[in-house]
Scaffold this motif. Structure first.
Motif, PDB file in Angstrom:
ATOM      1  N   ASN A  89     -22.501 -21.633 -43.758  1.00  0.00           N
ATOM      2  CA  ASN A  89     -21.637 -22.418 -44.640  1.00  0.00           C
ATOM      3  C   ASN A  89     -22.386 -23.547 -45.342  1.00  0.00           C
ATOM      4  N   GLN A  90     -23.501 -23.961 -44.781  1.00  0.00           N
ATOM      5  CA  GLN A  90     -24.287 -25.023 -45.403  1.00  0.00           C
ATOM      6  C   GLN A  90     -25.230 -24.511 -46.481  1.00  0.00           C
ATOM      7  N   LEU A  91     -25.420 -23.197 -46.561  1.00  0.00           N
ATOM      8  CA  LEU A  91     -26.309 -22.652 -47.580  1.00  0.00           C
ATOM      9  C   LEU A  91     -25.709 -22.880 -48.964  1.00  0.00           C
ATOM     10  N   PRO A  92     -26.505 -23.354 -49.918  1.00  0.00           N
ATOM     11  CA  PRO A  92     -25.962 -23.675 -51.240  1.00  0.00           C
ATOM     12  C   PRO A  92     -25.776 -22.465 -52.139  1.00  0.00           C
ATOM     13  N   GLU A  93     -26.367 -21.333 -51.780  1.00  0.00           N
ATOM     14  CA  GLU A  93     -26.375 -20.191 -52.692  1.00  0.00           C
ATOM     15  C   GLU A  93     -25.016 -19.503 -52.760  1.00  0.00           C
ATOM     16  N   ASP A  94     -24.726 -18.932 -53.930  1.00  0.00           N
ATOM     17  CA  ASP A  94     -23.557 -18.091 -54.118  1.00  0.00           C
ATOM     18  C   ASP A  94     -24.004 -16.632 -54.083  1.00  0.00           C
ATOM     19  N   GLY A  95     -23.040 -15.743 -53.926  1.00  0.00           N
ATOM     20  CA  GLY A  95     -23.373 -14.326 -53.931  1.00  0.00           C
ATOM     21  C   GLY A  95     -24.238 -13.904 -52.769  1.00  0.00           C
ATOM     22  N   ARG A  96     -24.062 -14.541 -51.616  1.00  0.00           N
ATOM     23  CA  ARG A  96     -24.897 -14.212 -50.450  1.00  0.00           C
ATOM     24  C   ARG A  96     -24.575 -12.821 -49.928  1.00  0.00           C
ATOM     25  N   VAL A  97     -25.582 -12.156 -49.406  1.00  0.00           N
ATOM     26  CA  VAL A  97     -25.433 -10.848 -48.777  1.00  0.00           C
ATOM     27  C   VAL A  97     -25.618 -11.061 -47.278  1.00  0.00           C
ATOM     28  N   PHE A  98     -24.562 -10.941 -46.513  1.00  0.00           N
ATOM     29  CA  PHE A  98     -24.573 -11.345 -45.109  1.00  0.00           C
ATOM     30  C   PHE A  98     -25.536 -10.523 -44.265  1.00  0.00           C
ATOM     31  N   ARG A  99     -25.679  -9.242 -44.578  1.00  0.00           N
ATOM     32  CA  ARG A  99     -26.566  -8.424 -43.739  1.00  0.00           C
ATOM     33  C   ARG A  99     -28.035  -8.789 -43.919  1.00  0.00           C
ATOM     34  N   LEU A 100     -28.346  -9.621 -44.918  1.00  0.00           N
ATOM     35  CA  LEU A 100     -29.695 -10.142 -45.092  1.00  0.00           C
ATOM     36  C   LEU A 100     -29.782 -11.620 -44.722  1.00  0.00           C
ATOM     37  N   VAL A 101     -28.738 -12.388 -45.055  1.00  0.00           N
ATOM     38  CA  VAL A 101     -28.744 -13.832 -44.783  1.00  0.00           C
ATOM     39  C   VAL A 101     -28.835 -14.112 -43.290  1.00  0.00           C
ATOM     40  N   ILE A 102     -28.051 -13.426 -42.502  1.00  0.00           N
ATOM     41  CA  ILE A 102     -27.992 -13.740 -41.075  1.00  0.00           C
ATOM     42  C   ILE A 102     -29.314 -13.414 -40.362  1.00  0.00           C
ATOM     43  N   PRO A 103     -29.944 -12.256 -40.617  1.00  0.00           N
ATOM     44  CA  PRO A 103     -31.274 -12.065 -40.019  1.00  0.00           C
ATOM     45  C   PRO A 103     -32.294 -13.087 -40.508  1.00  0.00           C
ATOM     46  N   TRP A 104     -32.177 -13.491 -41.781  1.00  0.00           N
ATOM     47  CA  TRP A 104     -33.133 -14.455 -42.339  1.00  0.00           C
ATOM     48  C   TRP A 104     -33.061 -15.803 -41.620  1.00  0.00           C
ATOM     49  N   LEU A 105     -31.891 -16.196 -41.127  1.00  0.00           N
ATOM     50  CA  LEU A 105     -31.749 -17.480 -40.441  1.00  0.00           C
ATOM     51  C   LEU A 105     -32.594 -17.543 -39.174  1.00  0.00           C
ATOM     52  N   GLY A 106     -32.786 -16.413 -38.515  1.00  0.00           N
ATOM     53  CA  GLY A 106     -33.711 -16.365 -37.381  1.00  0.00           C
ATOM     54  C   GLY A 106     -33.132 -16.768 -36.036  1.00  0.00           C
ATOM     55  N   PHE A 107     -31.815 -16.777 -35.890  1.00  0.00           N
ATOM     56  CA  PHE A 107     -31.225 -17.121 -34.596  1.00  0.00           C
ATOM     57  C   PHE A 107     -31.470 -16.004 -33.581  1.00  0.00           C
ATOM     58  N   PRO A 108     -31.507 -16.339 -32.277  1.00  0.00           N
ATOM     59  CA  PRO A 108     -31.679 -15.299 -31.247  1.00  0.00           C
ATOM     60  C   PRO A 108     -30.597 -14.227 -31.369  1.00  0.00           C
ATOM     61  N   SER A 109     -31.022 -12.967 -31.269  1.00  0.00           N
ATOM     62  CA  SER A 109     -30.075 -11.878 -31.518  1.00  0.00           C
ATOM     63  C   SER A 109     -30.344 -10.711 -30.594  1.00  0.00           C
ATOM     64  N   THR A 110     -29.371  -9.815 -30.520  1.00  0.00           N
ATOM     65  CA  THR A 110     -29.506  -8.558 -29.807  1.00  0.00           C
ATOM     66  C   THR A 110     -28.599  -7.543 -30.484  1.00  0.00           C
ATOM     67  N   GLN A 111     -28.560  -6.333 -29.925  1.00  0.00           N
ATOM     68  CA  GLN A 111     -27.798  -5.262 -30.561  1.00  0.00           C
ATOM     69  C   GLN A 111     -26.889  -4.579 -29.555  1.00  0.00           C
ATOM     70  N   VAL A 112     -25.795  -4.037 -30.080  1.00  0.00           N
ATOM     71  CA  VAL A 112     -24.903  -3.163 -29.324  1.00  0.00           C
ATOM     72  C   VAL A 112     -24.714  -1.906 -30.162  1.00  0.00           C
ATOM     73  N   ARG A 113     -24.987  -0.756 -29.592  1.00  0.00           N
ATOM     74  CA  ARG A 113     -24.907   0.500 -30.336  1.00  0.00           C
ATOM     75  C   ARG A 113     -23.544   1.146 -30.130  1.00  0.00           C
ATOM     76  N   TYR A 114     -23.071   1.829 -31.168  1.00  0.00           N
ATOM     77  CA  TYR A 114     -21.770   2.484 -31.105  1.00  0.00           C
ATOM     78  C   TYR A 114     -21.758   3.674 -32.056  1.00  0.00           C
ATOM     79  N   VAL A 115     -20.763   4.520 -31.910  1.00  0.00           N
ATOM     80  CA  VAL A 115     -20.615   5.701 -32.758  1.00  0.00           C
ATOM     81  C   VAL A 115     -19.651   5.373 -33.882  1.00  0.00           C
ATOM     82  N   ARG A 116     -20.079   5.568 -35.101  1.00  0.00           N
ATOM     83  CA  ARG A 116     -19.248   5.284 -36.261  1.00  0.00           C
ATOM     84  C   ARG A 116     -18.265   6.423 -36.474  1.00  0.00           C
ATOM     85  N   ALA A 117     -17.001   6.081 -36.630  1.00  0.00           N
ATOM     86  CA  ALA A 117     -15.941   7.073 -36.790  1.00  0.00           C
ATOM     87  C   ALA A 117     -15.615   7.275 -38.266  1.00  0.00           C
ATOM     88  N   GLY A 118     -14.732   8.238 -38.520  1.00  0.00           N
ATOM     89  CA  GLY A 118     -14.245   8.441 -39.879  1.00  0.00           C
ATOM     90  C   GLY A 118     -13.155   7.443 -40.205  1.00  0.00           C
TER      91      GLY A 118
END
Length: 326
Positions: A174-203
């Motif tokens: 919310n503090q980022l000044p940019e408009d038109g942000r793409v979340f799937r790139l912004v959040i990894p760019w911030l560099g916070f500790p992360s992990t993954q959970v895998r799942y099966v994508r449905a129709g």
């Protein structure tokens, strides 16, 4: 205003989803009620043209945790997510689409993983995308590979907008000044500790997708121009290539002329004009994308405008009841 006792906000952008809403309510509420924490389900209606908003508003009467935020006009999926980030009050925030391709049941695993591993971001990663078309799977792979090369950072492969983030991440975004942000790139760019959970994508549970090829292509352009200057460098290299080809044509033409074997014709001329013209137009198009972003940024127009928030009505009703009782 934040509610410090609210532990979880679930943000769901919606656009013309009236057909899927009954299935969405049926699956989402048992999951969230079963977590045993205080939560809010923040449905962001992105200017729907059907009965999505009215169905959501009617459901708030029987589901106190359901909150409707309606944008004045259709502003796009990423803008609706931005509105959810701005309005969410929980200590953790989950983003998920309404079409039920990302299973709501996985939210419990995302929430538990964040607490157990003490991380700020938990990505929902699709381990099986067989429900998607071949074209969708192929273009998705191309997108993530391209973004990984251009942006130069570790982007979770096959992770869309189904994720959990902590309040620290929400505040940082919310503090980022940019408009038109793409979340799937912004959040990894911030560099916070992360992990993954895998799942099966449905129709899709019902209805049709609102994210067609045009919007997917727009997302790709926004992703590239927002995070990398590589296309500008590509324009430079293409310009150099065009200059080199032009020089070769000139040398060839002079050699033929001096050897006395020149034959009046148009093939070489058309070829030269076509190659150089195509390169110039491509370079102008790439430059235009960046100029357009600068122009939009200079206008200082808001990315979205909120026309209604059911929480405001609840707050007004609570204040009215308090004054009557006193």
């Amino acid at each position: 205003m934040r509610d410090t006792e609210l532990e979880l906000s679930v943000v769901v952008p919606m656009y013309d989803e009236e057909e899927v809403l009954p299935f969405f309510f049926e699956r989402m509420r048992p999951v969230l009620d079963g977590l045993g924490v205080r939560y809010e389900l923040l449905a962001v209606d992105d200017g729907s043209r059907d009965a999505t908003a009215s169905l959501l508003l009617a459901a708030t009467a029987d589901w106190p945790e359901l909150r409707l935020v309606r944008l004045l006009r259709n502003s796009g999926h990423q803008a609706a997510l931005s509105a959810g980030f701005r309005r969410a009050r929980g200590e953790y925030l989950v983003t998920i689409d309404a079409d039920l391709q990302d299973p709501p049941e996985v939210i419990a695993e995302l929430f538990a993983t964040a607490r157990e591993k003490d991380v700020d971001v938990v990505y929902g990663v699709r381990s099986d995308r067989s429900s998607d078309t071949w074209a969708k799977r192929t273009t998705a792979r191309m997108y993530y590979r391209l973004m990984g090369r251009l942006v130069g950072m570790d982007i979770p492969f096959d992770a869309g907008d189904f994720r959990l983030v902590s309040r620290r991440v929400v505040d940082a975004v919310n503090q980022l000044p940019e408009d038109g942000r793409v979340f799937r790139l912004v959040i990894p760019w911030l560099g916070f500790p992360s992990t993954q959970v895998r799942y099966v994508r449905a129709g899709r549970a019902a209805g049709t997708t609102k994210y067609g090829p045009g919007k997917m292509l727009r997302l790709a352009f926004d992703s590239v121009t927002a995070f990398s200057a590589a296309p500008l460098r590509l324009a430079t290299w293409l310009g150099l290539l065009g200059g080199l080809l032009s020089g070769m044509f000139v040398v060839g033409a002079l050699f033929i002329k001096l050897s006395g074997r020149s034959i009046p014709g148009w093939t070489s001329t058309v070829l030269a004009v076509s190659v150089i013209g195509a390169i110039q137009l491509l370079c102008l198009g790439l430059l235009g994308e960046y100029v357009a972003r600068l122009f939009q940024s200079s206008q200082k127009r808001p990315q979205f405008l909120v026309g209604y928030d059911s929480l405001d009505d609840k707050g007004h009703q609570a204040r009215t009841e308090e004054s009557v009782n006193s």
